[in-house]
Design a protein around this motif. Structure first.
Motif, short mmCIF file in Angstrom:
data_model
loop_
_atom_site.label_atom_id
_atom_site.label_comp_id
_atom_site.label_asym_id
_atom_site.label_seq_id
_atom_site.Cartn_x
_atom_site.Cartn_y
_atom_site.Cartn_z
N UNK A 145 0.85 -1.19 0.00
CA UNK A 145 0.00 0.00 0.00
C UNK A 145 0.89 1.24 0.00
N UNK A 146 0.53 2.19 -0.84
CA UNK A 146 1.17 3.51 -0.84
C UNK A 146 0.02 4.50 -0.76
N UNK A 147 -0.32 4.90 0.46
CA UNK A 147 -1.55 5.66 0.69
C UNK A 147 -1.31 6.84 1.64
N UNK A 148 -2.16 7.83 1.51
CA UNK A 148 -2.18 8.96 2.43
C UNK A 148 -2.90 8.50 3.70
N UNK A 149 -2.23 8.59 4.82
CA UNK A 149 -2.80 8.08 6.07
C UNK A 149 -3.14 9.17 7.07
N UNK A 179 -4.96 -8.30 10.29
CA UNK A 179 -6.15 -9.04 10.72
C UNK A 179 -6.51 -10.14 9.72
N UNK A 180 -6.01 -10.03 8.49
CA UNK A 180 -6.32 -11.01 7.46
C UNK A 180 -5.13 -11.90 7.11
N UNK A 181 -4.18 -12.04 8.06
CA UNK A 181 -3.12 -13.02 7.90
C UNK A 181 -1.86 -12.54 7.23
N UNK A 182 -1.64 -11.23 7.16
CA UNK A 182 -0.41 -10.69 6.61
C UNK A 182 0.39 -10.00 7.71
N UNK A 183 1.71 -9.99 7.52
CA UNK A 183 2.60 -9.34 8.48
C UNK A 183 3.27 -8.15 7.81
N UNK A 184 3.25 -7.01 8.48
CA UNK A 184 3.95 -5.85 7.93
C UNK A 184 5.45 -6.06 8.08
N UNK A 185 6.19 -5.99 6.97
CA UNK A 185 7.63 -6.22 7.00
C UNK A 185 8.42 -4.96 6.66
N UNK A 186 7.76 -3.93 6.19
CA UNK A 186 8.45 -2.68 5.89
C UNK A 186 7.45 -1.53 5.90
N UNK A 187 7.90 -0.39 6.37
CA UNK A 187 7.13 0.83 6.26
C UNK A 187 8.09 2.00 6.14
N UNK A 188 7.77 2.95 5.26
CA UNK A 188 8.59 4.14 5.12
C UNK A 188 7.79 5.23 4.44
N UNK A 189 8.14 6.47 4.69
CA UNK A 189 7.44 7.57 4.03
C UNK A 189 7.87 7.70 2.58
N UNK A 190 6.95 8.10 1.74
CA UNK A 190 7.29 8.53 0.39
C UNK A 190 7.08 10.04 0.35
N UNK A 191 7.07 10.61 -0.83
CA UNK A 191 6.99 12.06 -0.94
C UNK A 191 5.78 12.62 -0.22
N UNK A 192 4.63 11.96 -0.34
CA UNK A 192 3.43 12.48 0.33
C UNK A 192 2.56 11.39 0.96
N UNK A 193 3.05 10.15 0.95
CA UNK A 193 2.26 9.03 1.46
C UNK A 193 3.11 8.18 2.39
#
Length: 203
Positions: A145-149, A179-193
């Motif tokens: 996902x690359x989304x505005x949060x 909640x649906x069986x996936x694990x977050x393995x990376x997160x980082x900011x992009x230019x606006x998301x």
């Protein structure tokens, strides 16, 4: 604004945020971030982009060796623009003109190795959020996902409006997909998301 109204706005979109608009700018830093998030997948692994518009992110993946690319967009004009801007992608890829929530329920479990979204899931209406579980069902390896949060302040609204017309819903994608069986393995900011990479775990 209800869910059909939101879909109609995107289906008829022209000018800013339209397929022509994105084709004009072409692949960008987000395109490369998505490619990096898909590292390790086989070149023939099937990949689905949600809200692909005229295909700039998919075109970037194709240039880097991905061979089995799919995209869905509710705006039929997106694929006319794609034929002009990225003719090789238009010829080689598989594309669907319909709402995401109507399409994904037709795929088998684990149909795609990866499913990704760049500033698309943030526009899914609260009436249609069952689609998130469907995305987890059809992705065998990865969701990106690359989304505005939003900024997650206590007084931050759950919804904002782009140009006072297009609703943008702030969501906790980690909570949703874990909640649906996936694990977050990376997160980082992009230019606006915010980019998040989820890998399938025991389900």
């Amino acid at each position: 604004m209800d869910s059909p109204d939101v879909r109609d706005q995107w289906a008829e979109r022209s000018g800013e945020y339209s397929p022509d608009y994105y084709a004009h700018y072409g692949p960008d830093e987000t395109s490369e971030a998505i490619r990096e998030a898909l590292d390790g997948l086989a070149s023939d692994a099937p990949v689905l982009e949600l809200g692909c518009s005229s295909g700039r992110h998919l075109a970037h993946l194709r240039e880097h060796g991905f061979e089995t690319l799919h995209g869905v967009d509710i705006n039929a004009d997106a694929f006319d623009v794609m034929e002009d801007a990225y003719p090789g992608l238009a010829d080689d890829g598989t594309f669907y003109v319909e709402a995401i929530e109507d399409l994904v329920e037709r795929f088998d479990d684990d149909h795609f190795a990866a499913v990704y979204s760049a500033e698309t899931l943030q526009h899914v209406h609260p009436d249609a959020t069952d689609v998130f579980e469907e995305l987890a069902r059809i992705a065998s390896d990865r969701i990106v996902t690359v989304e505005n949060e939003g900024d997650h302040r206590d007084d931050d609204p759950d919804v904002n409006y782009v140009r006072d017309e297009l609703p943008l819903f702030y969501r906790d994608w980690r909570e949703i997909f874990e909640a649906f069986g996936f694990e977050q393995v990376e997160t980082r900011p992009t230019k606006r998301d915010t980019l998040r990479v989820f890998r399938a775990s025991e389900r």
